[in-house]
Design an enzyme around this catalytic site. Structure first.
Site, PDB file in Angstrom:
ATOM      1  N   LYS A  15      29.993  18.759   2.010  1.00  0.00           N
ATOM      2  CA  LYS A  15      31.062  19.073   1.051  1.00  0.00           C
ATOM      3  C   LYS A  15      30.608  18.859  -0.391  1.00  0.00           C
ATOM      4  O   LYS A  15      30.829  19.701  -1.239  1.00  0.00           O
ATOM      5  CB  LYS A  15      32.295  18.183   1.286  1.00  0.00           C
ATOM      6  CG  LYS A  15      32.963  18.333   2.616  1.00  0.00           C
ATOM      7  CD  LYS A  15      34.266  17.542   2.674  1.00  0.00           C
ATOM      8  CE  LYS A  15      34.105  16.047   2.480  1.00  0.00           C
ATOM      9  NZ  LYS A  15      33.410  15.357   3.581  1.00  0.00           N
ATOM     10  N   ARG A  90      42.652  13.841   2.408  1.00  0.00           N
ATOM     11  CA  ARG A  90      42.031  13.296   3.603  1.00  0.00           C
ATOM     12  C   ARG A  90      43.069  12.872   4.637  1.00  0.00           C
ATOM     13  O   ARG A  90      42.701  12.384   5.708  1.00  0.00           O
ATOM     14  CB  ARG A  90      41.220  12.073   3.210  1.00  0.00           C
ATOM     15  CG  ARG A  90      39.714  12.284   3.331  1.00  0.00           C
ATOM     16  CD  ARG A  90      39.097  10.956   2.997  1.00  0.00           C
ATOM     17  NE  ARG A  90      37.744  10.774   3.352  1.00  0.00           N
ATOM     18  CZ  ARG A  90      36.724  10.977   2.520  1.00  0.00           C
ATOM     19  NH1 ARG A  90      36.901  11.508   1.344  1.00  0.00           N
ATOM     20  NH2 ARG A  90      35.511  10.670   2.898  1.00  0.00           N
ATOM     21  N   ARG A 127      20.459   9.882   4.988  1.00  0.00           N
ATOM     22  CA  ARG A 127      20.766  10.463   3.676  1.00  0.00           C
ATOM     23  C   ARG A 127      20.363   9.531   2.530  1.00  0.00           C
ATOM     24  O   ARG A 127      20.638   8.342   2.575  1.00  0.00           O
ATOM     25  CB  ARG A 127      22.270  10.749   3.622  1.00  0.00           C
ATOM     26  CG  ARG A 127      22.792  11.133   2.260  1.00  0.00           C
ATOM     27  CD  ARG A 127      24.136  11.792   2.370  1.00  0.00           C
ATOM     28  NE  ARG A 127      25.243  10.852   2.468  1.00  0.00           N
ATOM     29  CZ  ARG A 127      26.531  11.219   2.411  1.00  0.00           C
ATOM     30  NH1 ARG A 127      26.852  12.498   2.295  1.00  0.00           N
ATOM     31  NH2 ARG A 127      27.480  10.338   2.508  1.00  0.00           N
ATOM     32  N   ARG A 159      23.633   5.117   0.467  1.00  0.00           N
ATOM     33  CA  ARG A 159      24.979   4.626   0.189  1.00  0.00           C
ATOM     34  C   ARG A 159      25.289   3.442   1.092  1.00  0.00           C
ATOM     35  O   ARG A 159      24.855   3.416   2.241  1.00  0.00           O
ATOM     36  CB  ARG A 159      25.997   5.750   0.458  1.00  0.00           C
ATOM     37  CG  ARG A 159      26.280   6.590  -0.759  1.00  0.00           C
ATOM     38  CD  ARG A 159      27.144   7.771  -0.461  1.00  0.00           C
ATOM     39  NE  ARG A 159      28.358   7.494   0.328  1.00  0.00           N
ATOM     40  CZ  ARG A 159      29.327   8.372   0.503  1.00  0.00           C
ATOM     41  NH1 ARG A 159      29.239   9.575  -0.047  1.00  0.00           N
ATOM     42  NH2 ARG A 159      30.379   8.080   1.232  1.00  0.00           N
ATOM     43  N   ARG A 170      33.632   5.783  10.032  1.00  0.00           N
ATOM     44  CA  ARG A 170      34.085   6.882   9.161  1.00  0.00           C
ATOM     45  C   ARG A 170      34.399   8.130   9.984  1.00  0.00           C
ATOM     46  O   ARG A 170      35.337   8.870   9.672  1.00  0.00           O
ATOM     47  CB  ARG A 170      33.017   7.192   8.108  1.00  0.00           C
ATOM     48  CG  ARG A 170      32.973   6.126   7.008  1.00  0.00           C
ATOM     49  CD  ARG A 170      31.683   6.156   6.245  1.00  0.00           C
ATOM     50  NE  ARG A 170      31.523   7.344   5.436  1.00  0.00           N
ATOM     51  CZ  ARG A 170      30.325   7.797   5.029  1.00  0.00           C
ATOM     52  NH1 ARG A 170      29.224   7.173   5.374  1.00  0.00           N
ATOM     53  NH2 ARG A 170      30.263   8.866   4.281  1.00  0.00           N
TER      54      ARG A 170
END
Ligand code: AMP
Length: 223
Positions: A15, A90, A127, A159, A170
């Site tokens: 996204k 969300r 990531r 992160r 998540r």
């Protein structure tokens, strides 16, 4: 007509990357609630203090807080030509609140990026993002741990919520709270979903084609 876009999809679907590209090519601001919250955590504001532990657990910050952030952001003059929301809404209550905020404005275009869970886990746990500008390194690029950001030269980091345990949480949060938005928006004529397992440039091309077709249909309907 303003280009009012929202980018839906699970964490790791791409996204942020796709929203960034739209922002650049269309000249509209990208509004990422995750970026706004991370900045608040980093600078230690009252909002950041409230959000930190929640984000570290992979849960959602309250609807009231994020709706307030978005309402205020969408009041600024730079969203006149449009905007792209990344990571908001969300939850269904957030989507309802957004419909309220959008009353009297040009229609929302809803883009969903669909990716299977095993691929999401692989992407998120490998990531690396730039500490300064938030850009992603190429997934699975081992050199990204040491190479500076290709965009701004900043340091690349993982992160805090991209570790395996929080990623599982998540994705659970996504399934329970956010996936219902596919149904919430799915029957609207301005909803499109693309296969996010494809190469990022292919995803961009499909999203752009979808937006172009929707804009044409909307302006045709108005003419
Ligand atoms: P993201 O960068 O979009 O993955 O967001 C990182 C974290 O910020 C999420 O796991 C949530 O804890 C929080 N967050 C971001 N956007 C929202 C939102 N719209 N509603 C609630 N929490 C959010």
């Amino acid at each position: 007509m303003a280009l009012n876009l929202i980018m839906l999809g699970p964490p790791g679907a791409g996204k942020g990357t796709q929203a960034e590209r739209f922002a650049k090519t269309k000249g509209i601001p990208k509004i990422s609630t995750g970026d706004i919250l991370r900045e608040a955590v980093q600078t230690g504001t009252e909002l950041g203090k409230r959000a930190k532990a929640i984000m570290e657990r992979g849960e959602l910050v309250s609807d009231e807080i994020v709706v307030g952030i978005v309402r205020e952001r969408l009041d600024r003059a730079d969203v006149k030509p449009g905007f792209i929301l990344d990571g908001f809404p969300r939850t269904v209550p957030q989507a309802r609140a957004l419909d309220g905020i959008m009353a009297g404005r040009d229609p929302l275009i809803v883009l969903n990026i669909d990716v299977a869970e095993d691929e999401l886990i692989r992407r998120l746990t490998t990531r690396f993002v730039c500490k300064n500008c938030g850009s992603n390194a190429a997934v699975g690029d081992a050199a990204a741990t040491t190479a500076p950001c290709a965009k701004c030269g900043g340091p690349m980091v993982q992160r805090a919520d991209d570790n395996a345990a929080v990623v599982v949480e998540r994705l659970k949060t996504y399934r329970r709270d956010t996936k219902p938005l596919v149904e919430f928006y799915g029957s609207r004529p301005t909803y499109r979903s693309v296969n996010g397992a494809q190469a990022p440039n292919t995803v961009t091309a499909e999203l752009e084609a979808a937006v172009a077709a929707l804009c044409k249909a909307t302006s045709g309907a108005r003419a």
